[in-house]
Design a protein around this motif. Structure first.
Motif, mmCIF file in Angstrom:
data_model
loop_
_atom_site.group_PDB
_atom_site.id
_atom_site.type_symbol
_atom_site.label_atom_id
_atom_site.label_comp_id
_atom_site.label_asym_id
_atom_site.label_seq_id
_atom_site.Cartn_x
_atom_site.Cartn_y
_atom_site.Cartn_z
ATOM 1 N N MET A 3 45.297 33.769 48.041
ATOM 2 C CA MET A 3 44.983 34.457 46.808
ATOM 3 C C MET A 3 45.056 35.954 47.078
ATOM 4 S SD MET A 3 41.582 34.201 44.373
ATOM 5 C CE MET A 3 41.503 32.457 44.510
ATOM 6 N N THR A 4 45.781 36.627 46.224
ATOM 7 C CA THR A 4 45.942 38.066 46.426
ATOM 8 C C THR A 4 44.734 38.829 45.891
ATOM 9 O OG1 THR A 4 46.998 38.467 44.296
ATOM 10 C CG2 THR A 4 48.444 37.817 46.121
ATOM 11 N N GLU A 5 44.611 40.047 46.342
ATOM 12 C CA GLU A 5 43.516 40.902 45.884
ATOM 13 C C GLU A 5 43.632 41.160 44.378
ATOM 14 O OE1 GLU A 5 41.784 45.340 46.722
ATOM 15 O OE2 GLU A 5 42.776 44.287 48.372
ATOM 16 N N GLU A 6 44.865 41.285 43.900
ATOM 17 C CA GLU A 6 45.081 41.497 42.463
ATOM 18 C C GLU A 6 44.600 40.306 41.650
ATOM 19 O OE1 GLU A 6 49.226 42.317 42.028
ATOM 20 O OE2 GLU A 6 48.948 44.468 42.377
ATOM 21 N N SER A 7 44.852 39.098 42.157
ATOM 22 C CA SER A 7 44.401 37.889 41.468
ATOM 23 C C SER A 7 42.885 37.823 41.427
ATOM 24 C CB SER A 7 44.944 36.629 42.154
ATOM 25 O OG SER A 7 46.335 36.568 42.051
ATOM 26 N N ILE A 8 42.258 38.146 42.541
ATOM 27 C CA ILE A 8 40.796 38.131 42.606
ATOM 28 C C ILE A 8 40.219 39.146 41.629
ATOM 29 C CG2 ILE A 8 38.806 38.646 44.078
ATOM 30 C CD1 ILE A 8 40.500 37.552 46.436
ATOM 31 N N ASP A 9 40.784 40.338 41.598
ATOM 32 C CA ASP A 9 40.314 41.374 40.673
ATOM 33 C C ASP A 9 40.483 40.930 39.224
ATOM 34 O OD1 ASP A 9 39.635 42.990 42.807
ATOM 35 O OD2 ASP A 9 41.440 44.243 42.666
ATOM 36 N N ALA A 10 41.631 40.349 38.911
ATOM 37 C CA ALA A 10 41.897 39.908 37.543
ATOM 38 C C ALA A 10 40.922 38.813 37.120
ATOM 39 C CB ALA A 10 43.331 39.423 37.419
ATOM 40 N N ILE A 11 40.658 37.858 38.010
ATOM 41 C CA ILE A 11 39.717 36.777 37.708
ATOM 42 C C ILE A 11 38.317 37.338 37.490
ATOM 43 C CG2 ILE A 11 38.571 34.740 38.683
ATOM 44 C CD1 ILE A 11 41.326 34.083 40.010
ATOM 45 N N GLN A 12 37.920 38.300 38.306
ATOM 46 C CA GLN A 12 36.597 38.908 38.152
ATOM 47 C C GLN A 12 36.472 39.643 36.819
ATOM 48 O OE1 GLN A 12 36.276 41.233 41.718
ATOM 49 N NE2 GLN A 12 35.402 39.544 42.912
ATOM 50 N N VAL A 13 37.516 40.343 36.416
ATOM 51 C CA VAL A 13 37.493 41.061 35.136
ATOM 52 C C VAL A 13 37.408 40.065 33.981
ATOM 53 C CG1 VAL A 13 38.875 42.481 33.578
ATOM 54 C CG2 VAL A 13 38.663 43.120 35.973
ATOM 55 N N ILE A 14 38.189 39.002 34.049
ATOM 56 C CA ILE A 14 38.163 37.992 32.995
ATOM 57 C C ILE A 14 36.791 37.330 32.925
ATOM 58 C CG2 ILE A 14 39.073 35.732 32.318
ATOM 59 C CD1 ILE A 14 41.834 36.741 33.211
ATOM 60 N N GLU A 15 36.203 37.001 34.075
ATOM 61 C CA GLU A 15 34.883 36.365 34.075
ATOM 62 C C GLU A 15 33.811 37.296 33.514
ATOM 63 O OE1 GLU A 15 34.500 34.900 38.081
ATOM 64 O OE2 GLU A 15 35.538 33.029 37.566
ATOM 65 N N ALA A 16 33.912 38.582 33.799
ATOM 66 C CA ALA A 16 32.961 39.547 33.245
ATOM 67 C C ALA A 16 33.127 39.638 31.729
ATOM 68 C CB ALA A 16 33.161 40.925 33.884
ATOM 69 N N THR A 17 34.362 39.622 31.271
ATOM 70 C CA THR A 17 34.622 39.672 29.833
ATOM 71 C C THR A 17 34.117 38.406 29.148
ATOM 72 O OG1 THR A 17 36.582 41.019 30.280
ATOM 73 C CG2 THR A 17 36.412 40.037 28.098
ATOM 74 N N ILE A 18 34.269 37.261 29.793
ATOM 75 C CA ILE A 18 33.742 36.005 29.246
ATOM 76 C C ILE A 18 32.228 36.091 29.091
ATOM 77 C CG2 ILE A 18 33.320 33.562 29.796
ATOM 78 C CD1 ILE A 18 36.206 33.487 30.931
ATOM 79 N N ARG A 19 31.554 36.593 30.114
ATOM 80 C CA ARG A 19 30.084 36.721 30.037
ATOM 81 C C ARG A 19 29.681 37.660 28.902
ATOM 82 N NH1 ARG A 19 30.771 36.732 35.583
ATOM 83 N NH2 ARG A 19 30.660 38.995 35.687
ATOM 84 N N ASN A 20 30.387 38.776 28.752
ATOM 85 C CA ASN A 20 30.083 39.729 27.683
ATOM 86 C C ASN A 20 30.305 39.113 26.303
ATOM 87 O OD1 ASN A 20 29.335 41.742 29.464
ATOM 88 N ND2 ASN A 20 31.378 42.633 29.539
ATOM 89 N N CYS A 21 31.375 38.356 26.153
ATOM 90 C CA CYS A 21 31.644 37.696 24.870
ATOM 91 C C CYS A 21 30.582 36.645 24.560
ATOM 92 C CB CYS A 21 33.029 37.052 24.870
ATOM 93 S SG CYS A 21 34.393 38.222 24.753
ATOM 94 N N GLN A 22 30.150 35.908 25.577
ATOM 95 C CA GLN A 22 29.109 34.903 25.368
ATOM 96 C C GLN A 22 27.809 35.557 24.921
ATOM 97 O OE1 GLN A 22 29.346 33.086 29.248
ATOM 98 N NE2 GLN A 22 30.602 31.386 28.500
ATOM 99 N N LYS A 23 27.464 36.686 25.531
ATOM 100 C CA LYS A 23 26.259 37.411 25.123
ATOM 101 C C LYS A 23 26.389 37.930 23.701
ATOM 102 C CE LYS A 23 25.116 39.034 29.753
ATOM 103 N NZ LYS A 23 25.049 40.230 30.616
ATOM 104 N N SER A 24 27.546 38.473 23.370
ATOM 105 C CA SER A 24 27.776 39.022 22.033
ATOM 106 C C SER A 24 27.755 37.931 20.972
ATOM 107 C CB SER A 24 29.123 39.736 21.971
ATOM 108 O OG SER A 24 29.126 40.847 22.824
ATOM 109 N N GLN A 25 28.258 36.771 21.317
ATOM 110 C CA GLN A 25 28.335 35.680 20.356
ATOM 111 C C GLN A 25 26.949 35.249 19.867
ATOM 112 O OE1 GLN A 25 30.232 32.068 21.758
ATOM 113 N NE2 GLN A 25 31.390 31.904 19.861
ATOM 114 N N LEU A 26 25.940 35.409 20.705
ATOM 115 C CA LEU A 26 24.577 35.042 20.331
ATOM 116 C C LEU A 26 24.042 35.898 19.186
ATOM 117 C CD1 LEU A 26 23.046 34.570 23.898
ATOM 118 C CD2 LEU A 26 23.817 32.792 22.306
#
Length: 87
Positions: free
Chosen positions: A1-24
């Protein structure tokens, strides 16, 4: 797994958490709630593709396919049995 892939996954997971919080904050069925629901589906599909491409094992293949098919069918909720019947 490349560093770029890890960074991209982390950004997406952070955005998912933010959307879940906002959805409430929104009422189910409202335009904002539905927009976030569809955005979450798209983000989860993107995360699944990145994880699958990079060989990351944390994503359940069936769960990923289920979310992808729900996204393809317009965000409507289908049970796994309903989806399998269409294949």
């Amino acid at each position: 797994m490349t560093e770029e892939s890890i960074d991209a996954i982390q950004v997406i997971e952070a955005t998912i958490r933010n959307c879940q919080k906002s959805q409430l904050k929104f009422v189910a069925g409202s335009a904002q709630f539905t927009l976030l629901k569809n955005r979450l589906h798209a983000l989860e599909v993107g995360r699944g593709l990145l994880c699958q491409e990079s060989g990351h094992k944390s994503t359940n293949k069936f769960d990923f396919q289920f979310k992808l098919l729900n996204l393809i069918f317009g965000g409507r909720s289908f049970s796994p049995v309903q989806i399998l019947k269409t294949l």
